[in-house]
Scaffold this active site. Structure first.
Site, PDB file in Angstrom:
ATOM      1  N   LEU A   8       0.842  -1.199   0.000  1.00  0.00           N
ATOM      2  CA  LEU A   8       0.000   0.000   0.000  1.00  0.00           C
ATOM      3  C   LEU A   8       0.875   1.246   0.000  1.00  0.00           C
ATOM      4  O   LEU A   8       1.674   1.447   0.924  1.00  0.00           O
ATOM      5  CB  LEU A   8      -0.913   0.005   1.227  1.00  0.00           C
ATOM      6  CG  LEU A   8      -1.724  -1.271   1.472  1.00  0.00           C
ATOM      7  CD1 LEU A   8      -2.682  -1.074   2.633  1.00  0.00           C
ATOM      8  CD2 LEU A   8      -2.490  -1.679   0.221  1.00  0.00           C
ATOM      9  N   ARG A  15       1.137  13.877   7.244  1.00  0.00           N
ATOM     10  CA  ARG A  15       1.962  14.255   8.392  1.00  0.00           C
ATOM     11  C   ARG A  15       3.442  14.433   8.046  1.00  0.00           C
ATOM     12  O   ARG A  15       4.210  14.942   8.833  1.00  0.00           O
ATOM     13  CB  ARG A  15       1.792  13.212   9.518  1.00  0.00           C
ATOM     14  CG  ARG A  15       0.427  13.251  10.165  1.00  0.00           C
ATOM     15  CD  ARG A  15       0.120  11.994  10.980  1.00  0.00           C
ATOM     16  NE  ARG A  15      -0.339  10.891  10.143  1.00  0.00           N
ATOM     17  CZ  ARG A  15      -0.652   9.671  10.600  1.00  0.00           C
ATOM     18  NH1 ARG A  15      -0.542   9.411  11.886  1.00  0.00           N
ATOM     19  NH2 ARG A  15      -1.064   8.722   9.779  1.00  0.00           N
TER      20      ARG A  15
HETATM   21  C1  UD1 Z   1      -2.537   1.745   9.469  1.00  0.00           C
HETATM   22  C2  UD1 Z   1      -3.581   0.786  10.087  1.00  0.00           C
HETATM   23  C3  UD1 Z   1      -3.279   0.669  11.585  1.00  0.00           C
HETATM   24  C4  UD1 Z   1      -1.859   0.142  11.768  1.00  0.00           C
HETATM   25  C5  UD1 Z   1      -0.836   1.014  11.030  1.00  0.00           C
HETATM   26  C6  UD1 Z   1       0.513   0.332  11.043  1.00  0.00           C
HETATM   27  C7  UD1 Z   1      -5.688   1.012   8.835  1.00  0.00           C
HETATM   28  C8  UD1 Z   1      -7.031   1.621   8.811  1.00  0.00           C
HETATM   29  N1  UD1 Z   1      -4.916   1.336   9.881  1.00  0.00           N
HETATM   30  O1  UD1 Z   1      -2.701   3.016  10.078  1.00  0.00           O
HETATM   31  O2  UD1 Z   1      -4.203  -0.226  12.190  1.00  0.00           O
HETATM   32  O3  UD1 Z   1      -1.551   0.085  13.155  1.00  0.00           O
HETATM   33  O4  UD1 Z   1      -1.221   1.208   9.653  1.00  0.00           O
HETATM   34  O5  UD1 Z   1       1.511   1.146  10.465  1.00  0.00           O
HETATM   35  O6  UD1 Z   1      -5.367   0.241   7.954  1.00  0.00           O
HETATM   36  N2  UD1 Z   1      -2.825   3.880   1.895  1.00  0.00           N
HETATM   37  C9  UD1 Z   1      -3.262   3.659   0.594  1.00  0.00           C
HETATM   38  N3  UD1 Z   1      -4.505   4.105   0.245  1.00  0.00           N
HETATM   39  C10 UD1 Z   1      -5.337   4.739   1.115  1.00  0.00           C
HETATM   40  C11 UD1 Z   1      -4.874   4.957   2.435  1.00  0.00           C
HETATM   41  C12 UD1 Z   1      -3.609   4.499   2.791  1.00  0.00           C
HETATM   42  O7  UD1 Z   1      -2.554   3.082  -0.225  1.00  0.00           O
HETATM   43  O8  UD1 Z   1      -6.450   5.089   0.702  1.00  0.00           O
HETATM   44  C13 UD1 Z   1      -1.473   3.401   2.256  1.00  0.00           C
HETATM   45  C14 UD1 Z   1      -0.554   4.491   2.767  1.00  0.00           C
HETATM   46  O9  UD1 Z   1       0.177   5.031   1.673  1.00  0.00           O
HETATM   47  C15 UD1 Z   1       0.350   3.753   3.737  1.00  0.00           C
HETATM   48  C16 UD1 Z   1      -0.517   2.623   4.235  1.00  0.00           C
HETATM   49  O10 UD1 Z   1      -1.593   2.493   3.328  1.00  0.00           O
HETATM   50  O11 UD1 Z   1       1.499   3.220   3.111  1.00  0.00           O
HETATM   51  C17 UD1 Z   1      -1.061   2.870   5.646  1.00  0.00           C
HETATM   52  O12 UD1 Z   1      -1.794   4.083   5.637  1.00  0.00           O
HETATM   53  P1  UD1 Z   1      -1.635   5.149   6.811  1.00  0.00           P
HETATM   54  O13 UD1 Z   1      -2.522   6.287   6.522  1.00  0.00           O
HETATM   55  O14 UD1 Z   1      -0.216   5.401   7.082  1.00  0.00           O
HETATM   56  O15 UD1 Z   1      -2.307   4.292   7.986  1.00  0.00           O
HETATM   57  P2  UD1 Z   1      -2.006   4.394   9.549  1.00  0.00           P
HETATM   58  O16 UD1 Z   1      -2.774   5.515  10.133  1.00  0.00           O
HETATM   59  O17 UD1 Z   1      -0.558   4.356   9.798  1.00  0.00           O
HETATM   60 CA    CA Z   2       1.276   4.523   8.593  1.00  0.00          CA
END
Ligand code: UD1
Ligand code: CA
Length: 426
Positions: A8, A15
Site C-alpha cells: 500500500l 503528516r
Molecule cells: C494503518 C492501520 C493501523 C496500523 C498502522 C501500522 C488502517 C485503517 N490502519 O494506520 O491499524 O496500526 O497502519 O503502520 O489500515 N494507503 C493507501 N490508500 C489509502 C490509504 C492508505 O494506499 O487510501 C497506504 C498508505 O500510503 C500507507 C498505508 O496504506 O502506506 C497505511 O496508511 P496510513 O494512513 O499510514 O495508515 P495508519 O494511520 O498508519
Molecule cells: Ca502509517
C-alpha cells in the site's frame, strides 16, 4: 503455495508535510522507504502489486525503473487501506494462493520475519493472519482487541477507540497474510462508518470472524521492525534504528567501527574484515568495501562505490559511483566521482574529478591507471585518462590523456622577486 504481495503506497502522507515527495519515496540512507519493503518481500513473493495514488506518476516511475517483477495499480481517489487492497481484486480475480499485504511506509521489516510470518500462517492453517506487536506507547496504531479466551475479535483504530481500548498495547503492524480465495469477497463488503469515513483494511479481522474463517495474529518480538513512518520525526527515528542494526552486523563480521554514535552505513553496503571506519563517516546507497581499508574520519561515500582491499579514504573525501582498486590512497579533501582508479594510485590532497558539465548536464568519466600519482590541488576535467605510472604535478588542470610514465604539469612558473617586501616597507 504461490504468494503475491500487495504494498500500500497510495496515501498522501499528510503528516510528512511534503509538497514534492510522496511519503514512500522519502529515503533512509539513500534508499526509499518503498525500496526497503520491495527488497524484503520480493524473494518471498512471485509478483508484487504496488498501490499508487498520491504522486502516482513518481511512484510508478520509481517502481518501473527499479523493480522488474513489480506492477503498479492506481487507486484514485484514496478511500482508505481496505479500498486500496480492493484495487487488486480485478487483477487477482482468478488467483488461488496467499496474498501478503504490507505498507510502503514500514521499511524496517526484515525478509526473515516475513518468511516466519508466512510459515506461521501455513502452520496454523489460517485464513487471515495479521502481524501484531507490543508497544509501550501504542499511540496512533490500530489496537488488537481480543476476546476473553484471547482469540482475536477486531482491530480498532486510535481515532475510533474508547479509553479502555486505547490502553491496549498490542498493535496492528499493518502486515497481513490472506488466503485469497476465501477472503477476496470481503473487499466488496467493507463499510466506511468510522471516524475517518474510510474503508479500513483492519475490518477484515471482524469480517473473517463473522464469516467463520480461521483468523490469527502473529506477535512479533522485535517491535522495531514494524515501526511506521508518518512524520519526519518518525523518519529520523527509523534511520537511527536501521543504522544501529547495520553497524552491529558489520562489527559482528569483523569490521571496526570506532564510534557507532557518529557513523552511518547503509544496509546495502558490504564491508570486508579488518576494515576500520573512523568517526563521522556517512556511507549511503549500494557499495562494496574490501578488507583492511581505512575509511574516514569524515568520509562520505554516496553509493555505487567499489573499494578493493587495503585502500585508504581519508578525511573530507567524497566518493560517488567509482571503483578504487587495491592499495590506493585518497587521503584528504578530495572529490572522486564517476571514476576508475587503478592499484597503488596516490591522490594528493584537494584533488577534484570535475565530472559534471552543467551546460550539457552530462557526467563523464575519469580513468587513472595503476601507479598514477596525482599532485595536490589538481583538477581532472572529465572525460580524461591518465595512463599507467604517469605523474601529475601539484596544482595542475588536466584536460587530455596523459601518456604512461609521463609527467604532466600546468603550473605557472614560479617567480621570485628578491627583496620585494623589504622595498615596499621602505
Ligand atoms: C494503518 C492501520 C493501523 C496500523 C498502522 C501500522 C488502517 C485503517 N490502519 O494506520 O491499524 O496500526 O497502519 O503502520 O489500515 N494507503 C493507501 N490508500 C489509502 C490509504 C492508505 O494506499 O487510501 C497506504 C498508505 O500510503 C500507507 C498505508 O496504506 O502506506 C497505511 O496508511 P496510513 O494512513 O499510514 O495508515 P495508519 O494511520 O498508519
Ligand atoms: Ca502509517
Amino acid at each position: 503455495m504461490e504468494i503475491k504481495a500487495v504494498i500500500l503506497a497510495a496515501g498522501k502522507g499528510t503528516r510528512m508535510k511534503s509538497e514534492t515527495t510522496p511519503k514512500v519515496l522519502h529515503q533512509i540512507m539513500g534508499k526509499t522507504l518503498l525500496g526497503y519493503v520491495l527488497d524484503n518481500v520480493k524473494h518471498i513473493s512471485n509478483g508484487e502489486f504496488v498501490i499508487v495514488g498520491h504522486h502516482a506518476q513518481e511512484v510508478e516511475d520509481f517502481v518501473a525503473n527499479n523493480y522488474s517483477t513489480a506492477k503498479t495499480v492506481l487507486q484514485s481517489p484514496q478511500l482508505g487501506t481496505g479500498h486500496a487492497v480492493s484495487m487488486v481484486c480485478p487483477v487477482l480475480e482468478d488467483f488461488e494462493g496467499l496474498v501478503l499485504i504490507l505498507c510502503g511506509d514500514t521499511p524496517l521489516i526484515r525478509q526473515e520475519t516475513l518468511e516466519k510470518f508466512v510459515k506461521f500462517h501455513e502452520f496454523k492453517k489460517s485464513d487471515i493472519t495479521v502481524m501484531s506487536t507490543i508497544f509501550d506507547n501504542p499511540t496512533n496504531y490500530g489496537r488488537i482487541i481480543r476476546e476473553n479466551d484471547n482469540s482475536l475479535k477486531c482491530i480498532v483504530e486510535e481515532k475510533d477507540a474508547t479509553d479502555e481500548q486505547k490502553a491496549v498495547k498490542e498493535v496492528n503492524a499493518g502486515i497481513y497474510c490472506l488466503d485469497w480465495g476465501k477472503v477476496k469477497s470481503a473487499f466488496g463488503q467493507l463499510k466506511s462508518n468510522n471516524a475517518q469515513g474510510e474503508y479500513y483494511l483492519t475490518d477484515i479481522i471482524s469480517w473473517g470472524k463473522n464469516n467463520g474463517l480461521n483468523v490469527n495474529a502473529y506477535i512479533l518480538p522485535d517491535s522495531d521492525e514494524i515501526y511506521g513512518i508518518n512524520s519526519r520525526s518518525n523518519l529520523a527515528t527509523a534511520t537511527k534504528i536501521m543504522n544501529k542494526r547495520n553497524l552491529e552486523k558489520y562489527m559482528e563480521n569483523g569490521v571496526t567501527i570506532v564510534d557507532p554514535d557518529s557513523t552511518w552505513i547503509s544496509e546495502d553496503t558490504q564491508i570486508g574484515q579488518d576494515t576500520i571506519i573512523y568517526p563521522a563517516t556517512y556511507i549511503e546507497g549500494k557499495n562494496i568495501i574490501g578488507k583492511n581499508c581505512k575509511i574516514g574520519p569524515c568520509a562520505h561515500l554516496r553509493g555505487d562505490v567499489e573499494v578493493l582491499d587495503n585502500v585508504k579514504i581519508g578525511n573530507f573525501v567524497e566518493v560517488k559511483k567509482s571503483v578504487i582498486s587495491s592499495n590506493t590512497n585518497v587521503g584528504h579533501l578530495s572529490y572522486i566521482g564517476d571514476s576508475e582508479l587503478g592499484s597503488r594510485v596516490n591522490i594528493g590532497a584537494g584533488t577534484i574529478t570535475a565530472n559534471y558539465d552543467p551546460i550539457t548536464k552530462t557526467k563523464s568519466k575519469t580513468i587513472l591507471k595503476d601507479d598514477v600519482k596525482i599532485g595536490s590541488n589538481s583538477v581532472l576535467v572529465a572525460p580524461v585518462t591518465v595512463e599507467k605510472g604517469a605523474n601529475v604535478g601539484a596544482g595542475s588542470i588536466i584536460t587530455k590523456t596523459i601518456p604512461a610514465w609521463a609527467l604532466a604539469i600546468t603550473r605557472a612558473p614560479l617567480k621570485i622577486l628578491e627583496n620585494w617586501v623589504a622595498k615596499k616597507l621602505g
